[in-house]
Structures are given as structure tokens and as C-alpha cells.
Design a protein around this motif. Structure first.
Motif, PDB file in Angstrom:
ATOM      1  N   ARG A 133      12.136 -12.414  10.431  1.00  0.00           N
ATOM      2  CA  ARG A 133      10.761 -12.784  10.752  1.00  0.00           C
ATOM      3  C   ARG A 133      10.167 -11.691  11.632  1.00  0.00           C
ATOM      4  NH1 ARG A 133      11.263 -17.375  15.562  1.00  0.00           N
ATOM      5  NH2 ARG A 133      11.603 -15.858  17.244  1.00  0.00           N
ATOM      6  N   SER A 134       8.916 -11.851  12.004  1.00  0.00           N
ATOM      7  CA  SER A 134       8.241 -10.867  12.847  1.00  0.00           C
ATOM      8  C   SER A 134       7.755 -11.536  14.129  1.00  0.00           C
ATOM      9  CB  SER A 134       7.056 -10.237  12.105  1.00  0.00           C
ATOM     10  OG  SER A 134       6.352  -9.376  12.969  1.00  0.00           O
ATOM     11  N   THR A 135       8.260 -11.028  15.240  1.00  0.00           N
ATOM     12  CA  THR A 135       7.809 -11.555  16.539  1.00  0.00           C
ATOM     13  C   THR A 135       6.350 -11.224  16.785  1.00  0.00           C
ATOM     14  OG1 THR A 135      10.022 -11.330  17.468  1.00  0.00           O
ATOM     15  CG2 THR A 135       8.224 -11.444  19.033  1.00  0.00           C
ATOM     16  N   TRP A 136       5.876 -10.127  16.191  1.00  0.00           N
ATOM     17  CA  TRP A 136       4.501  -9.700  16.434  1.00  0.00           C
ATOM     18  C   TRP A 136       3.494 -10.704  15.872  1.00  0.00           C
ATOM     19  CZ3 TRP A 136       5.447  -6.415  19.930  1.00  0.00           C
ATOM     20  CH2 TRP A 136       6.583  -5.603  19.851  1.00  0.00           C
ATOM     21  N   TYR A 138      18.301 -11.482  20.484  1.00  0.00           N
ATOM     22  CA  TYR A 138      17.117 -10.873  21.089  1.00  0.00           C
ATOM     23  C   TYR A 138      17.421 -10.359  22.497  1.00  0.00           C
ATOM     24  CZ  TYR A 138      13.653 -12.104  17.534  1.00  0.00           C
ATOM     25  OH  TYR A 138      12.913 -12.172  16.381  1.00  0.00           O
ATOM     26  N   SER A 139      18.065 -11.188  23.294  1.00  0.00           N
ATOM     27  CA  SER A 139      18.318 -10.816  24.689  1.00  0.00           C
ATOM     28  C   SER A 139      19.223  -9.588  24.786  1.00  0.00           C
ATOM     29  CB  SER A 139      18.943 -11.988  25.436  1.00  0.00           C
ATOM     30  OG  SER A 139      19.143 -11.669  26.801  1.00  0.00           O
ATOM     31  N   TYR A 140      20.320  -9.602  24.035  1.00  0.00           N
ATOM     32  CA  TYR A 140      21.250  -8.475  24.115  1.00  0.00           C
ATOM     33  C   TYR A 140      20.669  -7.220  23.460  1.00  0.00           C
ATOM     34  CZ  TYR A 140      25.200 -10.892  26.184  1.00  0.00           C
ATOM     35  OH  TYR A 140      26.017 -11.551  27.059  1.00  0.00           O
ATOM     36  N   ALA A 141      19.931  -7.374  22.376  1.00  0.00           N
ATOM     37  CA  ALA A 141      19.351  -6.201  21.717  1.00  0.00           C
ATOM     38  C   ALA A 141      18.321  -5.528  22.617  1.00  0.00           C
ATOM     39  CB  ALA A 141      18.720  -6.608  20.386  1.00  0.00           C
ATOM     40  N   ILE A 142      17.427  -6.326  23.206  1.00  0.00           N
ATOM     41  CA  ILE A 142      16.373  -5.757  24.058  1.00  0.00           C
ATOM     42  C   ILE A 142      16.977  -5.133  25.314  1.00  0.00           C
ATOM     43  CG2 ILE A 142      14.385  -6.324  25.495  1.00  0.00           C
ATOM     44  CD1 ILE A 142      13.604  -8.416  23.391  1.00  0.00           C
ATOM     45  N   SER A 143      17.884  -5.862  25.976  1.00  0.00           N
ATOM     46  CA  SER A 143      18.456  -5.354  27.232  1.00  0.00           C
ATOM     47  C   SER A 143      19.301  -4.098  26.993  1.00  0.00           C
ATOM     48  CB  SER A 143      19.293  -6.432  27.908  1.00  0.00           C
ATOM     49  OG  SER A 143      20.383  -6.824  27.078  1.00  0.00           O
ATOM     50  N   THR A 144      20.061  -4.073  25.875  1.00  0.00           N
ATOM     51  CA  THR A 144      20.906  -2.909  25.595  1.00  0.00           C
ATOM     52  C   THR A 144      20.059  -1.687  25.247  1.00  0.00           C
ATOM     53  OG1 THR A 144      22.684  -4.346  24.798  1.00  0.00           O
ATOM     54  CG2 THR A 144      22.793  -2.026  24.184  1.00  0.00           C
ATOM     55  N   GLY A 153      16.157  -7.981  16.642  1.00  0.00           N
ATOM     56  CA  GLY A 153      16.164  -9.448  16.577  1.00  0.00           C
ATOM     57  C   GLY A 153      15.403  -9.980  15.379  1.00  0.00           C
ATOM     58  N   ASP A 154      14.257  -9.346  15.080  1.00  0.00           N
ATOM     59  CA  ASP A 154      13.476  -9.775  13.912  1.00  0.00           C
ATOM     60  C   ASP A 154      14.249  -9.558  12.620  1.00  0.00           C
ATOM     61  OD1 ASP A 154      11.452 -10.482  15.583  1.00  0.00           O
ATOM     62  OD2 ASP A 154      10.187  -8.742  15.178  1.00  0.00           O
ATOM     63  N   ALA A 155      14.982  -8.431  12.550  1.00  0.00           N
ATOM     64  CA  ALA A 155      15.776  -8.168  11.343  1.00  0.00           C
ATOM     65  C   ALA A 155      16.875  -9.210  11.187  1.00  0.00           C
ATOM     66  CB  ALA A 155      16.383  -6.761  11.425  1.00  0.00           C
ATOM     67  N   TYR A 156      17.425  -9.669  12.296  1.00  0.00           N
ATOM     68  CA  TYR A 156      18.481 -10.684  12.240  1.00  0.00           C
ATOM     69  C   TYR A 156      17.921 -12.019  11.739  1.00  0.00           C
ATOM     70  CZ  TYR A 156      21.982 -14.033  13.867  1.00  0.00           C
ATOM     71  OH  TYR A 156      22.899 -15.056  13.947  1.00  0.00           O
ATOM     72  N   PHE A 202       2.673 -14.503  23.953  1.00  0.00           N
ATOM     73  CA  PHE A 202       3.239 -13.199  23.620  1.00  0.00           C
ATOM     74  C   PHE A 202       3.230 -12.278  24.838  1.00  0.00           C
ATOM     75  CE2 PHE A 202       2.514  -8.773  22.473  1.00  0.00           C
ATOM     76  CZ  PHE A 202       3.585  -8.516  21.638  1.00  0.00           C
ATOM     77  N   TRP A 203       2.057 -12.173  25.497  1.00  0.00           N
ATOM     78  CA  TRP A 203       1.971 -11.279  26.648  1.00  0.00           C
ATOM     79  C   TRP A 203       2.807 -11.778  27.819  1.00  0.00           C
ATOM     80  CZ3 TRP A 203       0.722  -6.614  25.898  1.00  0.00           C
ATOM     81  CH2 TRP A 203      -0.231  -6.262  24.951  1.00  0.00           C
ATOM     82  N   GLY A 204       2.929 -13.085  27.968  1.00  0.00           N
ATOM     83  CA  GLY A 204       3.789 -13.617  29.021  1.00  0.00           C
ATOM     84  C   GLY A 204       5.248 -13.267  28.798  1.00  0.00           C
ATOM     85  N   PHE A 205       5.681 -13.385  27.533  1.00  0.00           N
ATOM     86  CA  PHE A 205       7.059 -13.040  27.209  1.00  0.00           C
ATOM     87  C   PHE A 205       7.301 -11.545  27.416  1.00  0.00           C
ATOM     88  CE2 PHE A 205      10.358 -11.966  24.008  1.00  0.00           C
ATOM     89  CZ  PHE A 205      11.392 -12.733  24.526  1.00  0.00           C
TER      90      PHE A 205
END
Length: 366
Positions: free
Chosen positions: A116-119, A53-59, A110-113, A129-132
Motif C-alpha cells: 500500500r502507499s502511506t502517502w 515500519y518502525s525498524y525500517a525507518i529507524s534503521t 514498509g509500503d512494499a511489505y 500524516f503530518w503528526g506522524f
């Protein structure tokens, strides 16, 4: 061509090092964010999930906000490298959209990995959710502000370098002019017809220099063709004074002539070749100036068949006005592995070769 140039060939050459450096910084911080999320159990307590999640979002955010912004530089009407950043609403809107879309794209990866669904977190715990999401956005904006401030600092440094080089150019012109006037004074007394011819050549040279400096100031460009033309005027001027003792050639492939170079880059080297190489030699000699491509570099050589230099004299010549001026100009053309180089080779009685290696970014020939 380096690996970096191969991977980022779709970006302007002057921006590639900065883009790669910023990606490295983003990935470093992403690692610590992933570890923090893992320790706090934000991603089901799995380290691999936090890393993905961290690397996918940041990249994704980095790609949309940094390289893509540079790719769209002409559409945004931003042409000042190497960061191609500008304080404009359209740029900030691009960054805001990049942060949002990068977050969504990275989350889907990240969800595909994890399958699941983060939403779903929004329906389970909207506050979490909004805090994250807000923490991610603030982090991305923090990076943007940091890059912006760093870009402004680099721009100020670039302006300072340009001002220093302009000062060196104003120092060089009188340096050449005073030498020519001193020679002209001698010819007036000893050979008036040659003095008249030399004065005519000097007028042509000064007109070409003035016309070129105005063009450079307006367009911000000075090509190898311009440099060779001005250098030819100077050598013709010196040939009036030295007569058949001075012979010269200027050679460069047609496809390299539009390449931009700093103004008056080669003249100090040719002045040194004439004054310290050929004039002390009774028979005079030859000066050859050549340009060719050498991998990712533009290789320019100033070769004379003069008296040459002993190693102690060669060491002192490295710090002379002409070479010092050339070294500073070449050093301003790049950084790291893409920086320019100056090499001086000389042997007593065998002449001197000064070799310049400049970063090669071929422009499109109209």
C-alpha cells in the motif's frame, strides 16, 4: 578479526564499537515505538506492520546519519574519532537530510511489505500524516542530540586521558634522566673516558627526544619506528655504562614500523629489564625487543635474560611506576574486546618477558 570488525570493516576501527552500540539503542527504542503504534492502531492494528515500519525507518535514519556521516568524514573535514562528530553547519545539514531521506526510504520499505502507499494518508487525513511525520522527525533529532552530547562527553574524557598520559610522560623523562646522571657521576670518578662517551650518548638521546616530542606535538603521531629509534638511543646509552654486559636487538617487520604507538611506551620496560634484570647479574645478559602481528593485535615483547622474579616480586612489580605507566597507556588505546593488554611472565634465573597486545590498525605506507 571479530564479527563486528568483519561486518563494519568499511568504517574506521575506532568507530565500530560506538556505531554498533548506537544501532542497538536505536533498535531497542524502535521496538517500543512499534508496540505503541500497534496498540494505538496506527498501522492497521497489525503488529508485523508496525515492526516493519518502525525498524525500517529507524534503521535507514541511523544508517544515513551515523555510518554514512563517518564514511564521509574526510569530505566533511572531520578526523577526530571515535565519533567523528563536529559542531558545523555541514554536519547538521547532513543529519537533517539523513532524517528526511531515511524516513522516506523506511516508509517505502514498509509500503512494499504491506502493498500500500502511506502517502495516501496525506490526502485522507493530512493532520494525521503530518503528526506522524513530525513525531518521527522529533524522535530522530532527539537521538541526534543525545549522540552529540554523548560524543562531547567521550571527547572530554579522551582529552582528560591524554592530559594524564602527558603528565606520566613528564614524570618518566626525569625518572630516566636522574638514573642516568647518577650513573654518570660514578663513571666520572672511576672511568672518565667512559663518562665522556656516556655524556655524548646522553646528548644524542636528549636531542632525539626533544626533536621527537616537537614532531609528535605538531603531527599528533608517534610511530613504532620512532619508538624503536628512541629506544635504540637509550640502549646505546646504557651500553656505554655496562659495556659488553649489555647486548640488545630490536626487530620489527617493515610494514609495522608506521604503526602509531604512545610515546615512551617501551622505555620503562627496558629500564626495568636493565635495572632489575641484567644489572644484578654479574655476566649481564641480552634484551630483545620484537614486534609482530598477532591477528587483530600488534604484539610487542620485551624479553631479557636477567635474574627473573619470584611470584611475590612479580606481583609487586605489577604495581611499580614503570609497569603502572605502561598499563595506563595501553588501557587508553581501546575499550571492550579491542582494548590492549599487558602480560608479565618471569621465572627466577630465567629472565622476564613483558608482552603488550595493542589494537592493530595498519596505516597506509606512503
Amino acid at each position: 578479526m571479530t564479527t563486528l570488525d568483519t561486518l563494519l570493516h568499511w568504517l574506521p576501527a575506532d568507530s565500530r564499537v560506538g556505531v554498533a552500540r548506537r544501532l542497538g539503542l536505536v533498535w531497542t527504542v524502535a521496538f517500543f515505538i512499534a508496540v505503541y503504534q500497534w496498540l494505538t492502531g496506527s498501522q492497521s492494528g497489525r503488529l508485523d506492520a508496525s515492526l516493519v515500519y518502525s525498524y525500517a525507518i529507524s534503521t535507514c535514519i541511523w544508517f544515513l546519519c551515523d555510518p554514512l556521516r563517518i564514511v564521509l568524514r574526510r569530505w566533511y573535514r572531520v578526523d577526530s574519532g571515535p565519533n567523528y562528530w563536529q559542531h558545523a553547519p555541514r554536519i547538521w545539514l547532513h543529519v537533517a537530510a539523513g532524517v528526511l531521506l531515511g524516513y522516506i526510504a523506511g516508509t517505502f520499505i514498509g509500503d512494499a511489505y504491506l502493498g500500500r502507499s502511506t502517502w495516501e494518508l496525506f490526502t485522507i487525513s493530512p493532520q494525521r500524516f503530518w503528526g506522524f511525520w513530525l513525531s518521527t522527525v522529533l524522535l530522530a533529532l532527539g537521538f541526534t542530540v543525545y549522540f552529540n552530547e554523548r560524543g562531547k562527553a567521550e571527547e572530554l574524557q579522551r582529552q582528560a586521558t591524554e592530559a594524564r598520559l602527558k603528565l606520566l610522560e613528564t614524570q618518566l623523562e626525569p625518572h630516566m634522566l636522574f638514573n642516568t646522571l647518577a650513573n654518570l657521576r660514578v663513571l666520572i670518578q672511576t672511568d672518565p673516558p667512559r663518562a665522556v662517551a656516556m655524556l655524548d650518548r646522553l646528548g644524542d638521546y636528549l636531542r632525539a627526544t626533544l626533536r621527537g616530542s616537537r614532531t609528535d606535538a605538531a603531527a599528533g603521531t608517534h610511530t613504532l619506528a620512532d619508538e624503536f629509534s628512541r629506544l635504540n638511543d637509550y640502549l646505546e646509552l646504557m651500553a656505554v655504562r655496562m659495556g659488553p654486559r649489555l647486548r640488545h636487538t630490536l626487530q620489527a617487520p617493515d610494514d609495522l614500523l608506521p604503526h602509531p604507538v604512545p610515546p615512551l611506551l617501551l622505555q620503562p620496560l627496558v629500564e626495568n629489564a636493565v635495572r632489575h634484570g641484567l644489572e644484578p647479574r654479574v655476566a649481564g645478559g641480552q634484551i630483545n625487543v620484537t614486534a609482530r602481528q598477532d591477528g587483530p593485535y600488534l604484539l610487542i615483547e620485551v624479553i631479557d635474560t636477567g635474574v627473573g622474579m619470584e611470584p611475590p616480586a612479580l606481583a609487586s612489580a605489577d604495581g611499580g611506576f614503570g609497569l603502572a605507566q605502561v598499563r595506563e597507556r595501553v588501557a587508553s588505546l581501546g575499550s571492550g574486546s579491542s582494548a590492549g593488554q599487558v602480560q608479565v611472565l618471569s621465572h627466577p634465573g630465567m629472565g622476564t618477558t613483558v608482552r603488550l597486545k595493542l589494537p592493530l590498525h595498519k596505516p597506509t605506507i606512503p
